[in-house]
Design an enzyme around this catalytic site. Structure first.
Site, short mmCIF file in Angstrom:
data_model
loop_
_atom_site.label_atom_id
_atom_site.label_comp_id
_atom_site.label_asym_id
_atom_site.label_seq_id
_atom_site.Cartn_x
_atom_site.Cartn_y
_atom_site.Cartn_z
N CYS A 83 1.16 -1.37 0.32
CA CYS A 83 -0.18 -0.30 -0.07
C CYS A 83 1.20 1.35 -0.31
O CYS A 83 1.43 1.28 0.61
CB CYS A 83 -1.40 -0.27 1.41
SG CYS A 83 -0.99 1.02 2.16
N CYS A 86 1.38 3.51 3.24
CA CYS A 86 1.40 2.65 4.70
C CYS A 86 3.29 3.11 3.95
O CYS A 86 3.58 3.28 4.85
CB CYS A 86 1.95 1.27 3.95
SG CYS A 86 0.12 0.90 4.35
N HIS A 465 22.84 -4.90 10.30
CA HIS A 465 22.29 -3.69 10.20
C HIS A 465 22.84 -2.94 9.60
O HIS A 465 22.14 -1.82 8.88
CB HIS A 465 22.73 -3.11 11.94
CG HIS A 465 22.04 -4.30 12.88
ND1 HIS A 465 20.68 -3.92 12.63
CD2 HIS A 465 21.76 -4.29 13.98
CE1 HIS A 465 20.22 -4.84 13.67
NE2 HIS A 465 20.72 -5.45 14.47
N HIS A 491 25.84 6.25 11.65
CA HIS A 491 26.48 5.59 13.14
C HIS A 491 25.92 6.49 13.72
O HIS A 491 25.48 6.11 14.97
CB HIS A 491 27.92 6.93 12.44
CG HIS A 491 29.05 6.86 14.50
ND1 HIS A 491 29.98 6.85 14.48
CD2 HIS A 491 28.57 5.86 15.25
CE1 HIS A 491 30.24 5.83 15.42
NE2 HIS A 491 28.82 5.56 16.27
C1 FAD Z 1 29.35 -0.54 11.07
C2 FAD Z 1 28.41 -0.66 12.37
C3 FAD Z 1 28.00 -1.56 12.79
C4 FAD Z 1 27.68 -2.00 14.25
N1 FAD Z 1 26.50 -1.90 14.78
C5 FAD Z 1 26.66 -2.52 16.26
C6 FAD Z 1 25.30 -3.25 16.41
O1 FAD Z 1 23.83 -3.39 15.70
N2 FAD Z 1 25.33 -3.63 17.55
C7 FAD Z 1 25.94 -3.01 18.76
O2 FAD Z 1 25.79 -3.04 19.84
N3 FAD Z 1 26.93 -2.53 18.18
C8 FAD Z 1 27.30 -1.74 16.69
N4 FAD Z 1 28.83 -1.60 16.31
C9 FAD Z 1 30.01 -1.38 17.38
C10 FAD Z 1 28.88 -0.05 18.26
O3 FAD Z 1 28.27 1.29 17.76
C11 FAD Z 1 30.29 0.87 18.67
O4 FAD Z 1 31.40 0.90 17.86
C12 FAD Z 1 30.90 0.20 19.90
O5 FAD Z 1 30.18 -0.21 20.27
C13 FAD Z 1 31.76 1.24 20.96
O6 FAD Z 1 31.59 2.26 20.52
P1 FAD Z 1 31.74 3.61 21.51
O7 FAD Z 1 31.36 4.44 23.03
O8 FAD Z 1 33.21 4.00 21.07
O9 FAD Z 1 31.89 4.72 20.56
P2 FAD Z 1 31.79 4.23 18.54
O10 FAD Z 1 29.83 4.52 18.20
O11 FAD Z 1 32.24 2.88 17.96
O12 FAD Z 1 32.09 5.71 18.04
C14 FAD Z 1 32.99 5.90 18.11
C15 FAD Z 1 34.10 7.62 18.31
O13 FAD Z 1 33.55 8.18 17.10
C16 FAD Z 1 32.62 8.93 17.64
N5 FAD Z 1 31.09 9.36 16.79
C17 FAD Z 1 30.52 9.20 17.43
N6 FAD Z 1 29.13 8.96 16.81
C18 FAD Z 1 29.41 9.57 15.90
C19 FAD Z 1 28.56 10.53 14.68
N7 FAD Z 1 27.90 10.13 14.11
N8 FAD Z 1 29.73 10.57 13.57
C20 FAD Z 1 30.67 10.58 13.70
N9 FAD Z 1 31.17 10.83 14.42
C21 FAD Z 1 30.95 10.05 15.60
C22 FAD Z 1 32.70 9.50 19.11
O14 FAD Z 1 34.13 9.98 18.96
C23 FAD Z 1 32.34 8.43 19.66
O15 FAD Z 1 33.73 8.10 20.62
C24 FAD Z 1 28.69 -1.58 15.20
C25 FAD Z 1 30.02 -0.94 15.07
C26 FAD Z 1 30.21 -0.50 13.37
C27 FAD Z 1 31.35 -0.48 13.19
#
Ligand code: FAD
Ligand code: NAG
Ligand code: NAG
Ligand code: NAG
Length: 816
Positions: A83, A86, A465, A491
């Site tokens: 739809c 939707c 994801h 991200h």
């Molecule tokens: C492609 C991908 C998919 C993922 N999917 C999952 C998932 O489905 N489930 C899961 O549990 N974990 C997932 N992870 C891991 C998760 O996203 C984090 O990388 C992990 O939990 C470590 O988190 P962190 O606190 O170091 O911050 P991270 O999210 O790893 O970020 C690292 C640093 O990047 C900077 N940052 C934060 N947000 C942004 C932004 N929007 N743009 C630019 N810079 C930014 C900040 O300085 C941050 O400290 C995924 C990682 C990747 C690379």
């Protein structure tokens, strides 16, 4: 409360692990395609929502368990995937899900595809006539409840959010237990507030009666402890005059003694209040330990804490990511071919082009890249790749430091952050560098990232994801700037989904990044008070944050040290090889003395070889140029039948076959792959020697033994699989030391083999180990049989004993 999410959404990494382990096993056996078909069913599935959308996907099987007697109220969208309305509404519903993610314990979003044959009955059961229909189900709904329809519901996030609040306010008893009171407060209630509530902070939001901000912020903070939020209407004169409030809305923090301060925010709007309140001292997500920065500098973590500046990027993180990606993640694939090889080529090419590394690292990336792009075969072995990676040909000023040193990606616990953080950072840097370089292909970096994540990233649920997001909207990227912004916004979606998740480091909460603190200009509000990102500002922030100027080289291992280490490693490998060759030669001599050689030329060949060896030692530099061709030759060797292995064999074993070949070609081969954990070849040599000595007269026996060894579990694969066990991010990080240890162990065993060859130099340990290795076939098997026999006897005896006892007792009971 967060457990609810974990239960319903298939996004938890723990669910993923189970899926992943067997899958990677298949991968290792190079059935790559099959694996990904199995892995990515959800993205191919019909339906407008995926498991990545934070919406509970309803089906005939789960509809009852989700809706009946739920502790949260639930909004359900009944839709048909064909739809048009939707389809148009689905992005709004997804945004709504992200927007009210924090409200989940009180109200959740769900959706069901009525176009799916299997769901038809469910939808008729709820008397759905048109699509999309939204229905509100109260907490603790009965099985016969059909929900309340949202008639003529708004088609924007804000309107829907307000509608949900109105529904919650009129929610009768039983009230969803996680939902805080939403009505406005009064001076009387405030006066006794701290007597009845054990919280540190009370936030008062002063607003007009038709404003929703107070209630929204209240719900936004329902998963946080040590804070309560109440709305105060502008006509609540006592409080308004007491605090001297002139602006509506505005937010004040109220303290037990009657003290108060205004909350300082850039804009008087929901998102800003929420962000500021979540970050107050003492405010923590329910179930998380309180924020505590002091333990970071103590010995709690394995390594000493490296202080860093959160507004900078660290080259140490980027190099660690490269190390982990190329030496650990890639190593799980013994043969790289087809689509996977294409993905690897793209990844390396993007790195060689845009990685803002120091000269040694760039030299290495470029040399791998040119080698890789010259590979015309459809398949390469990881071993060949690794040789280039470790600069086996000893090109000057070329190296990638080994090991990891996380700085900006340090976690407060070993299983937090690190590698996945490094992966994000790396690709943000690459998109920004590509933008600065002004390439022609807008999607170059993102499609290489997509390929890398899809084929190599160990966290399989993450990969799924990410693939969902890429399929949904990667096509929209048309310029280098939109590529930078696309990665940033995706991200943030991941951050939104993971906020409060088990993987969240309490010291580095997942926020919508950059925060108003580090980039105030990035945040603005629309006229209606909704938060809006200022994309221009965000872009310029990203371009400066991930620019090479903002990358610090603190904590980096010194270049000369890296090179010296590499040289030392290379030298020790040469020595090890040397010794190994001697073992081999001794073996052959032993064989020759036991069986009359069929033809004479063996001896001259050996001498020739010896000369060859010496020559090699002196002319290491000569081989530098040959490196690439040599490695290419190594690839060619793969699959070539050898005298030792005429039986059918997988291509992936080709390396081992080549090693077994007692000819000069075979020798050269090994020299080129010195850095492999060469247990296989050792085991083979070793068993071979034994077999030959034991069964020199019986050629048939020898062959069966050989074949048996070939069926033995192969250590290299074993290593890969253990890595894969750490596919969920939690494990992934912890594996590192393990891998290193294991590698050391393997190397030790290899050394033991050399000792065995040079019996004069046998150390105690060496003897022990070689004895372990020798004794395997006869003594152990007989021991095994005896033990087996003994234990069955023991079991039998126990059985008889208890049976007797039981009979006796029964007899006793039967007696009066
Ligand atoms: C492609 C991908 C998919 C993922 N999917 C999952 C998932 O489905 N489930 C899961 O549990 N974990 C997932 N992870 C891991 C998760 O996203 C984090 O990388 C992990 O939990 C470590 O988190 P962190 O606190 O170091 O911050 P991270 O999210 O790893 O970020 C690292 C640093 O990047 C900077 N940052 C934060 N947000 C942004 C932004 N929007 N743009 C630019 N810079 C930014 C900040 O300085 C941050 O400290 C995924 C990682 C990747 C690379
Ligand atoms: C519903 O849940 C409550 C508490 O969660 C429980 O006490 C009750 O027995 C449940 N009722 C049904 C019908 O499952
Ligand atoms: C850290 O460890 C070292 C040695 O392992 C010890 O001497 C020191 O007291 C520890 N520091 C703290 C704060 O625990
Ligand atoms: C962190 O880096 C930023 C940007 O370079 C700088 O302004 C700030 O002073 C640094 N903070 C510390 C504590 O060094």
């Amino acid at each position: 409360m967060a457990w609810r999410g974990g239960r319903i959404y298939a996004t938890s990494r723990f669910n993923g692990d189970i899926l992943t382990y067997p899958c990677k096993k298949i991968l290792a056996a190079s059935v790559v395609c099959l694996c990904f078909c199995l892995l990515f069913p959800s993205s191919a599935e019909a339906g407008l929502y995926t498991a990545s959308d934070q919406i509970v996907l309803l089906s005939r099987e789960n509809v009852e368990s989700v809706l009946v007697n739920s502790t949260a109220a639930i909004v359900v969208e009944f839709y048909a995937s064909w739809c048009g309305h939707c389809i148009a509404f689905s992005p709004v519903y997804k945004s709504l899900a992200r927007d009210i993610k924090e409200w989940k314990p009180a109200v959740e979003l769900a959706a069901i595809d009525c176009a799916a044959e299997a769901n038809r009955k469910v939808c008729t059961g709820f008397s759905i006539r048109g699509y999309p229909t939204l229905k509100f189900f109260h907490a603790y709904s009965k099985a016969e409840s059909t929900g309340e329809s949202f008639k003529g519901f708004p088609r924007d996030v804000r309107g829907l959010r307000h509608k949900i609040i109105e529904q919650l306010e009129t929610h009768g008893e039983p009230w969803p237990p996680a939902c805080p009171p939403l009505e406005s407060t009064s001076q009387a209630e405030i006066n006794s507030f701290f007597e009845t509530n054990n919280v540190q902070h009370l936030a008062l939001i002063f607003e007009e009666s038709k404003s929703f901000i107070g209630r929204e912020v209240t719900l936004d903070l329902l998963q946080f402890e040590n804070i309560a939020v109440r709305r105060v209407l502008s006509n609540e004169e006592d409080l308004v005059t007491k605090l001297g409030v002139t602006e509506f809305p505005s937010c004040y923090l109220y303290y037990p003694g009657g003290n108060f301060t205004q909350l300082k925010v850039a804009n008087e709007a929901r998102t800003f209040y929420t962000f500021a309140l979540q970050r107050l001292p003492g405010v923590v997500r329910s179930g998380k330990p309180p924020l505590d920065n002091t333990h970071l500098v103590t010995n709690n973590t394995e390594e000493p804490w490296r202080p860093f500046n959160r507004s900078r990027v660290y080259m140490a993180d980027l190099e660690s990511t490269l190390h982990y990606s190329l030496r650990v993640e890639l190593a799980s694939q013994t043969q790289i071919k087809g689509e996977v090889l294409i993905a690897l080529k793209k990844y390396i090419s993007v790195l060689a082009k845009y990685f803002p590394g120091r000269p040694v690292v760039m030299n290495l990336l470029q040399s791998i890249n040119s080698w890789l792009q010259n590979q015309t075969a459809n398949e390469i072995s990881y071993v060949a790749f690794k040789e280039k990676l470790d600069n086996s040909s000893q090109a000057p000023d070329t190296a990638l430091p080994e090991g990891v040193r996380w700085v900006g990606c340090q976690g407060s616990k070993p299983h937090f952050r690190r590698y996945p953080c490094g992966v994000w950072t790396l690709f943000h840097v690459l998109t920004v560098q590509a933008k600065k370089a002004g390439g022609s292909d807008a999607k170059e970096v993102l499609s290489s990232m997509r390929g890398y994540i899809h084929h190599f990233f160990g966290c399989r649920p993450c990969a799924e994801h990410f693939e969902n997001m890429a399929q949904e909207s990667l096509a929209e990227v048309t310029t280098l700037s939109t590529a930078v912004l696309w990665l940033w916004s995706r991200h943030n979606r991941v951050n939104n989904r993971l906020a409060g998740d088990l993987s969240e480091d309490p010291n580095f909460p997942k926020i919508q990044w950059p925060s108003p603190e580090i980039c105030p200009a990035c945040h603005t509000v629309k006229d209606n008070g909704e938060h809006r990102w200022n994309h221009e500002q965000v872009l310029s922030f990203l371009l400066s944050h991930f620019s090479s100027n903002n990358i610090l080289s603190d904590y980096l291992e010194d270049e000369s040290q890296v090179l010296a280490k590499q040289r030392a490693k290379h030298a020790s490998m040469q020595i090890a090889l040397e010794a190994q060759r001697r073992v081999e030669r001794k073996t052959r001599e032993a064989l020759d003395s036991l069986t009359p050689p069929p033809s004479q030329p063996t001896v001259p060949e050996e001498e020739e070889e010896e000369e060859e060896e010496e020559e090699e030692e002196e002319t290491v530099t000569d081989e530098e140029e040959e490196g690439a061709e040599g490695a290419a030759a190594a690839v060619e060797m793969v699959g070539k039948p050898t005298p030792w292995a005429k039986t059918e064999m997988e291509v992936s074993r080709g390396r081992r076959q080549a090693n077994r070949k007692p000819s000069i070609v075979g020798m050269r081969m090994r020299n080129l792959q010195e850095d492999i954990v060469d247990l296989d070849s050792f085991v083979n040599q070793h068993y071979k020697a034994k077999a030959l000595r034991v069964a020199a007269s019986s050629r048939v026996k020898q062959r069966t033994l050989q074949r048996k060894e070939e069926q033995d579990p192969r250590p290299l694969f074993g290593l890969g699989m253990e890595l894969d066990a750490g596919l969920g991010m939690v494990g992934l990080q912890r594996m590192e030391p393990d891998v290193r240890q294991q590698r050391k162990r393997l190397q030790k065993r290899e050394l033991a083999g050399q000792y065995f060859g040079e019996e004069a130099e046998l150390s105690h340990r060496g003897r022990w180990m070689s004895m372990l290795n020798i004794g395997f076939s006869r003594v152990d098997i007989s021991l095994c049989v005896i033990l087996y026999f003994l234990s069955s006897m023991c079991l039998l005896a126990m059985y008889l004993f208890f049976k007797n006892r039981l009979r006796l007792r029964r007899a006793k009971v039967a007696l009066p």
